[in-house]
Design an enzyme around this catalytic site. Structure first.
Site, PDB file in Angstrom:
ATOM      1  N   HIS A 132      46.282 -47.582  41.588  1.00 12.71           N
ATOM      2  CA  HIS A 132      46.966 -47.721  40.390  1.00 12.71           C
ATOM      3  C   HIS A 132      47.559 -45.860  40.258  1.00 12.71           C
ATOM      4  CE1 HIS A 132      47.905 -47.080  36.008  1.00 12.71           C
ATOM      5  NE2 HIS A 132      47.872 -48.365  36.059  1.00 12.71           N
ATOM      6  N   ASP A 209      37.161 -47.254  40.416  1.00  7.53           N
ATOM      7  CA  ASP A 209      37.975 -47.496  39.133  1.00  7.53           C
ATOM      8  C   ASP A 209      37.941 -48.855  39.039  1.00  7.53           C
ATOM      9  OD1 ASP A 209      39.975 -48.052  37.407  1.00  7.53           O
ATOM     10  OD2 ASP A 209      41.842 -47.398  38.754  1.00  7.53           O
ATOM     11  N   GLN A 212      40.289 -52.939  36.227  1.00  5.55           N
ATOM     12  CA  GLN A 212      40.655 -54.366  36.291  1.00  5.55           C
ATOM     13  C   GLN A 212      39.462 -55.241  36.793  1.00  5.55           C
ATOM     14  OE1 GLN A 212      43.391 -55.727  35.697  1.00  5.55           O
ATOM     15  NE2 GLN A 212      44.523 -53.972  35.183  1.00  5.55           N
ATOM     16  N   LYS A 235      40.979 -53.509  28.274  1.00  5.37           N
ATOM     17  CA  LYS A 235      41.336 -54.385  29.350  1.00  5.37           C
ATOM     18  C   LYS A 235      39.775 -55.725  29.106  1.00  5.37           C
ATOM     19  CE  LYS A 235      43.711 -51.667  32.277  1.00  5.37           C
ATOM     20  NZ  LYS A 235      45.466 -52.087  32.215  1.00  5.37           N
ATOM     21  N   CYS A 373      52.542 -49.615  37.657  1.00  6.78           N
ATOM     22  CA  CYS A 373      51.907 -48.310  38.116  1.00  6.78           C
ATOM     23  C   CYS A 373      51.487 -48.156  39.529  1.00  6.78           C
ATOM     24  CB  CYS A 373      50.962 -48.022  36.882  1.00  6.78           C
ATOM     25  SG  CYS A 373      51.764 -47.645  35.149  1.00  6.78           S
TER      26      CYS A 373
HETATM   27  N1  PMP Z   1      43.154 -48.164  36.871  1.00  2.82           N
HETATM   28  C1  PMP Z   1      44.010 -49.557  37.185  1.00  2.82           C
HETATM   29  C2  PMP Z   1      43.319 -50.606  38.244  1.00  2.82           C
HETATM   30  C3  PMP Z   1      44.640 -50.116  35.859  1.00  2.82           C
HETATM   31  O1  PMP Z   1      45.041 -51.196  36.128  1.00  2.82           O
HETATM   32  C4  PMP Z   1      44.821 -49.277  34.775  1.00  2.82           C
HETATM   33  C5  PMP Z   1      45.522 -49.918  33.642  1.00  2.82           C
HETATM   34  N2  PMP Z   1      46.660 -50.388  34.054  1.00  2.82           N
HETATM   35  C6  PMP Z   1      44.256 -47.939  34.806  1.00  2.82           C
HETATM   36  C7  PMP Z   1      43.414 -47.703  35.743  1.00  2.82           C
HETATM   37  C8  PMP Z   1      44.428 -47.156  33.648  1.00  2.82           C
HETATM   38  O2  PMP Z   1      43.908 -47.579  32.357  1.00  2.82           O
HETATM   39  P1  PMP Z   1      44.237 -46.915  30.908  1.00  2.82           P
HETATM   40  O3  PMP Z   1      45.717 -46.883  30.957  1.00  2.82           O
HETATM   41  O4  PMP Z   1      43.780 -47.777  30.047  1.00  2.82           O
HETATM   42  O5  PMP Z   1      43.541 -45.684  31.019  1.00  2.82           O
END
Ligand code: PMP
Length: 415
Positions: A132, A209, A212, A235, A373
């Site tokens: 991401h 990270d 997900q 999430k 993203c």
């Molecule tokens: N890492 C991953 C794999 C994500 O899917 C996301 C959110 N789509 C993030 C990081 C970032 O999360 P946040 O916007 O809640 O900080």
């Protein structure tokens, strides 16, 4: 939508669960709402909403600094939330849990503290091609500042990390590995235990990270032996505005602070400031207390259902959806890893993903379209965007059937 008897047999009484989520009761454009955008953010059970209301009705005061009753009450609630997160991740100590705004802030914190100390000119940071943007850009910024190099381990046509390539890229200049546990664009579950072992064999620490991953799989940071693990509450059926950084105590203690402000100090003079102990050293300013309380309620809700039951139910849904969607002529699934969680990304020949999203929306079905993203992932597959359905514990096979009908409708419109 009603759950089928099979879903009840799989361990979760989805029909009862759905009653816990007030937002799911509504209609969208005259159809029952089918919410399949859970990878972007998940809906909140009443228990979470009630916990936040209760906090503001009963407990609210600023924490850690007050001697009065309410301040102590709020501090206890906040620290109980920390304990709940510790147990959820199976961390060794509550002090290894830091409350931040989200996964994004947690990754930036590690890049700007651990990274700035340990990454120098000519050094390398190793990520993967399925990250991401939140797990790319903070490292890119660090590398630009330090004259270091961002190395990217490639993925195969199924969207799986090529482990031999990853191992080859782990070199003497690698100072940290940052890798997603589960890809938000492809759904791939990375073999992080193996990856962490590979990195540790070369004395390289690993940030995972888990944004997900935590809603779908049980995580044990001590068993994994990861050095850092990050996730966002929103999430995980919890409120927005809260996220977690787990870090091994010794690493956190050795790291410089990230932001300066109240609560992160033990004493301040104009000549010199000494910093508070972890985790407070990394929690400058007033944190999101009600958010932490809400996250605790979400964790308690999930614990009651059991992460294994949730994983089994979602796996069943994903298998069912994958089988049905891949049988529709003209539809291609992007991300066909053997190990997947929660996410079904697809494209339809001759139809822009935004048009898929718009037509499905008219049927009351919420999916996400775009690059998610993860623009480098799109580039890897030679596309600009996908349509992405992502599943949660409250989704049903009937909702997958609604998605299938919607996809057929899209194809009719564009025939
Ligand atoms: N890492 C991953 C794999 C994500 O899917 C996301 C959110 N789509 C993030 C990081 C970032 O999360 P946040 O916007 O809640 O900080």
């Amino acid at each position: 939508m009603k759950a089928s008897p099979q879903e009840i047999a799989s361990g979760l009484d989805v029909e009862r669960i759905r009653a816990d989520f007030p937002i799911l009761r509504q209609q969208a454009h005259g159809h029952p709402l089918v919410y399949l955008d859970n990878a972007a953010t998940s809906q909140k059970p009443k228990a979470v909403i009630d916990a936040i209301v209760r906090y503001y009705e009963r407990d609210n005061a600023n924490i850690h600094r007050g001697v009065h009753y309410l301040s102590q009450q709020a501090t206890e609630e906040f620290e109980a939330a920390r304990k709940a997160v510790q147990l959820f991740l199976h961390a060794a100590r509550p002090s290894e849990i830091i409350f931040l705004r989200g996964a994004t802030e947690a990754i930036n914190l590690v890049a700007q503290t651990y990274g700035r100390v340990h990454v120098g000119a000519g050094d390398e940071v190793l990520i993967t091609a399925m990250e991401h943007h939140s797990n790319i850009v903070p490292w890119q910024m660090l590398c630009d500042e330090k004259g270091a190099k961002l190395r990217v381990a490639p993925i195969n046509d199924h969207g799986e990390l090529i482990l031999e390539e990853f191992e080859r890229l782990l070199g003497p200049r690698t100072k940290i590995v940052a890798i997603g546990h589960v890809s938000n664009a492809l759904g791939t579950i990375n073999p992080i235990a193996k990856i962490i072992k590979m990195a540790h064999a070369k004395n390289v620490p690993v940030l995972v990270d888990g944004a997900q991953a935590v809603p779908h799989v049980a995580v044990n940071v001590q068993e994994l032996d990861c050095d850092f693990y990050v996730f966002s509450s929103h999430k995980l059926y919890g409120p927005t505005g809260v996220g977690i950084l787990y870090g091994k105590q010794a690493l956190l203690e050795a790291m410089p602070p990230y932001q300066g402000g109240g609560d992160m100090i033990s004493s301040v003079t104009f000549e010199k400031t000494t910093y508070n102990k972890v985790p407070h050293k990394f929690e400058a300013g007033t944190p999101d207390m009600s958010g932490a309380v809400g996250l605790r309620a979400a964790i308690e809700y999930l614990n009651k259902l059991g992460m294994e039951n949730i994983a089994a139910h979602e796996h069943e849904l994903l298998e069912y959806a994958t089988q049905k969607v891949s049988a529709i002529p003209g539809v291609r699934i992007v991300g066909t890893a053997k190990e997947k969680a929660g996410v079904l990304s697809f494209v339809i020949e001759g139809v822009h993903p935004h048009d898929i999203g718009t037509i499905l929306d008219q049927e009351g079905i919420a999916i996400r379209t775009g690059h998610h993203c993860a623009q480098p992932v799109m580039e890897r597959f030679g596309i600009d965007a996908t349509a992405r359905a992502s599943f949660a514990l409250y989704n049903t096979k009937e909702e997958v059937d609604a998605l299938l009908r919607g996809i057929k409708k899209v194809e009719e419109v564009f025939a």
